[in-house]
Design a protein around this motif. Structure first.
Motif, PDB file in Angstrom:
ATOM      1  N   LEU A   2       0.830  -1.203   0.000  1.00 46.40           N
ATOM      2  CA  LEU A   2       0.000   0.000   0.000  1.00 46.40           C
ATOM      3  C   LEU A   2       0.867   1.256   0.000  1.00 46.40           C
ATOM      4  O   LEU A   2       2.059   1.208   0.306  1.00 46.40           O
ATOM      5  CB  LEU A   2      -0.909   0.000   1.228  1.00 46.40           C
ATOM      6  CG  LEU A   2      -1.903  -1.162   1.312  1.00 46.40           C
ATOM      7  CD1 LEU A   2      -2.623  -1.154   2.653  1.00 46.40           C
ATOM      8  CD2 LEU A   2      -2.907  -1.093   0.165  1.00 46.40           C
ATOM      9  N   ALA A   3       0.244   2.370  -0.314  1.00 43.83           N
ATOM     10  CA  ALA A   3       0.922   3.668  -0.313  1.00 43.83           C
ATOM     11  C   ALA A   3       0.399   4.503   0.859  1.00 43.83           C
ATOM     12  O   ALA A   3      -0.794   4.433   1.210  1.00 43.83           O
ATOM     13  CB  ALA A   3       0.672   4.393  -1.631  1.00 43.83           C
ATOM     14  N   PHE A   4       1.301   5.273   1.439  1.00 39.22           N
ATOM     15  CA  PHE A   4       0.966   6.122   2.587  1.00 39.22           C
ATOM     16  C   PHE A   4       1.619   7.479   2.406  1.00 39.22           C
ATOM     17  O   PHE A   4       2.642   7.605   1.734  1.00 39.22           O
ATOM     18  CB  PHE A   4       1.470   5.480   3.888  1.00 39.22           C
ATOM     19  CG  PHE A   4       0.802   4.181   4.230  1.00 39.22           C
ATOM     20  CD1 PHE A   4      -0.298   4.145   5.078  1.00 39.22           C
ATOM     21  CD2 PHE A   4       1.266   2.983   3.694  1.00 39.22           C
ATOM     22  CE1 PHE A   4      -0.925   2.935   5.388  1.00 39.22           C
ATOM     23  CE2 PHE A   4       0.645   1.778   3.999  1.00 39.22           C
ATOM     24  CZ  PHE A   4      -0.446   1.753   4.851  1.00 39.22           C
ATOM     25  N   ARG A   5       1.040   8.466   3.063  1.00 38.04           N
ATOM     26  CA  ARG A   5       1.630   9.804   2.995  1.00 38.04           C
ATOM     27  C   ARG A   5       2.964   9.869   3.722  1.00 38.04           C
ATOM     28  O   ARG A   5       3.847  10.622   3.339  1.00 38.04           O
ATOM     29  CB  ARG A   5       0.670  10.826   3.600  1.00 38.04           C
ATOM     30  CG  ARG A   5      -0.521  11.140   2.714  1.00 38.04           C
ATOM     31  CD  ARG A   5      -1.481  12.056   3.438  1.00 38.04           C
ATOM     32  NE  ARG A   5      -0.813  13.304   3.846  1.00 38.04           N
ATOM     33  CZ  ARG A   5      -1.249  14.116   4.806  1.00 38.04           C
ATOM     34  NH1 ARG A   5      -2.350  13.823   5.468  1.00 38.04           N
ATOM     35  NH2 ARG A   5      -0.599  15.221   5.099  1.00 38.04           N
ATOM     36  N   SER A   6       3.101   9.119   4.817  1.00 43.57           N
ATOM     37  CA  SER A   6       4.316   9.225   5.631  1.00 43.57           C
ATOM     38  C   SER A   6       4.457   7.972   6.495  1.00 43.57           C
ATOM     39  O   SER A   6       3.519   7.172   6.613  1.00 43.57           O
ATOM     40  CB  SER A   6       4.242  10.455   6.543  1.00 43.57           C
ATOM     41  OG  SER A   6       3.225  10.250   7.518  1.00 43.57           O
TER      42      SER A   6
ATOM     43  N   CYS B 110      -3.640   7.669   0.252  1.00 43.45           N
ATOM     44  CA  CYS B 110      -3.005   7.145   1.457  1.00 43.45           C
ATOM     45  C   CYS B 110      -3.934   6.108   2.085  1.00 43.45           C
ATOM     46  O   CYS B 110      -5.114   6.386   2.343  1.00 43.45           O
ATOM     47  CB  CYS B 110      -2.733   8.284   2.433  1.00 43.45           C
ATOM     48  SG  CYS B 110      -2.082   7.722   4.030  1.00 43.45           S
ATOM     49  N   ALA B 111      -3.393   4.914   2.333  1.00 46.95           N
ATOM     50  CA  ALA B 111      -4.222   3.848   2.899  1.00 46.95           C
ATOM     51  C   ALA B 111      -4.705   4.181   4.301  1.00 46.95           C
ATOM     52  O   ALA B 111      -5.675   3.594   4.778  1.00 46.95           O
ATOM     53  CB  ALA B 111      -3.432   2.528   2.913  1.00 46.95           C
ATOM     54  N   CYS B 112      -4.032   5.114   4.958  1.00 46.25           N
ATOM     55  CA  CYS B 112      -4.410   5.504   6.321  1.00 46.25           C
ATOM     56  C   CYS B 112      -5.501   6.569   6.318  1.00 46.25           C
ATOM     57  O   CYS B 112      -6.551   6.384   6.919  1.00 46.25           O
ATOM     58  CB  CYS B 112      -3.179   6.002   7.068  1.00 46.25           C
ATOM     59  SG  CYS B 112      -3.519   6.614   8.723  1.00 46.25           S
ATOM     60  N   CYS B 113      -5.250   7.677   5.621  1.00 42.32           N
ATOM     61  CA  CYS B 113      -6.158   8.826   5.749  1.00 42.32           C
ATOM     62  C   CYS B 113      -6.986   9.092   4.500  1.00 42.32           C
ATOM     63  O   CYS B 113      -7.918   9.902   4.532  1.00 42.32           O
ATOM     64  CB  CYS B 113      -5.370  10.087   6.098  1.00 42.32           C
ATOM     65  SG  CYS B 113      -4.329  10.694   4.752  1.00 42.32           S
TER      66      CYS B 113
END
Lengths: 71, 149
Positions: A2-6, B110-113
């Motif tokens: 997966l891709a994440f901002r940080s 973003c998989a989180c937000c």
């Protein structure tokens, strides 16, 4: 993958999902992974890499260590 | 024809048709396209699936993944000069760009937000972009559940 901002967002995602922290790296390395793995995928002569070849491909872009071991 | 030759032809047909129509071909379409009988197509697809070249949708013999391409929408949209496709993950989204010449856009979030991430690769180089790729599962366990790595 997966891709994440940080990295902080990776941590938060893992905590929320109760998922273990795996391996993370920058997007340029992710692009390089896509390139080394798939650039020849349409070739008639393409063969699925052996585990040793896959490990060598990972290592060629700096992905080494136990997480990347296949053999 | 040897099984190796059949499998090569089926593999190439699957990818070419997938790229042309943005969906994988059915077994019947493969048979018609390559003049193979249904049993030959089924046997070849089974070998390709067994060899982790293709992935069937769970409980079916329909092609789900011809990596890096996904038959179903994912959070990884790819736009290339050849067409628009879905990558299975961020690795595969970049892989679609690489497979099709090294220029294209990856549109993900973003998989989180959920914040949108627009990534561009131009002539083999990723334009500078903030972000992280994360594998949750070690390499040797990817094929335990290829839908979650």
């Amino acid at each position: 993958m997966l891709a994440f901002r940080s990295e902080a967002h990776v941590d938060r995602w893992c905590e929320t999902r109760r998922s273990s922290r795996g391996a993370s790296f920058g997007l340029d390395q992710a692009w390089q992974l896509g390139r080394v793995w798939y650039a020849d995928k349409l070739s008639p002569d393409w063969k699925r890499p052996t585990p040793a070849e896959a490990e060598a491909a990972f290592a060629s872009i700096g992905l080494t260590g136990e997480f990347w071991r296949l053999i | 024809m040897t099984t190796e030759t059949v499998d090569r032809d089926v593999r190439l047909f699957v990818y070419e048709r997938f790229l042309a129509e943005a969906r994988p071909p059915t077994a019947a379409e493969i048979g018609a396209g390559l003049a193979l009988d249904p049993a030959e197509v089924d046997a070849s697809l089974a070998r390709l699936e067994e060899g982790h070249v293709l992935v069937f949708a769970p409980g079916t013999k329909n092609i789900w993944m011809a990596n890096p391409l996904s038959a179903f929408p994912t959070p990884f949209r790819v736009e290339t000069p050849r067409g628009g496709y879905w990558g299975t993950c961020i690795w595969d989204a970049f892989g679609v760009v690489a497979m099709l010449g090294g220029s294209g856009d990856v549109l993900t979030s973003c998989a989180c937000c959920g914040e949108e991430m627009a990534l561009r690769v131009d002539a083999g180089a990723l334009e500078p972009a903030e972000g992280i790729a994360h594998f949750a599962v070690p390499a040797r366990r990817w094929w335990d559940n290829i839908g979650y790595t």
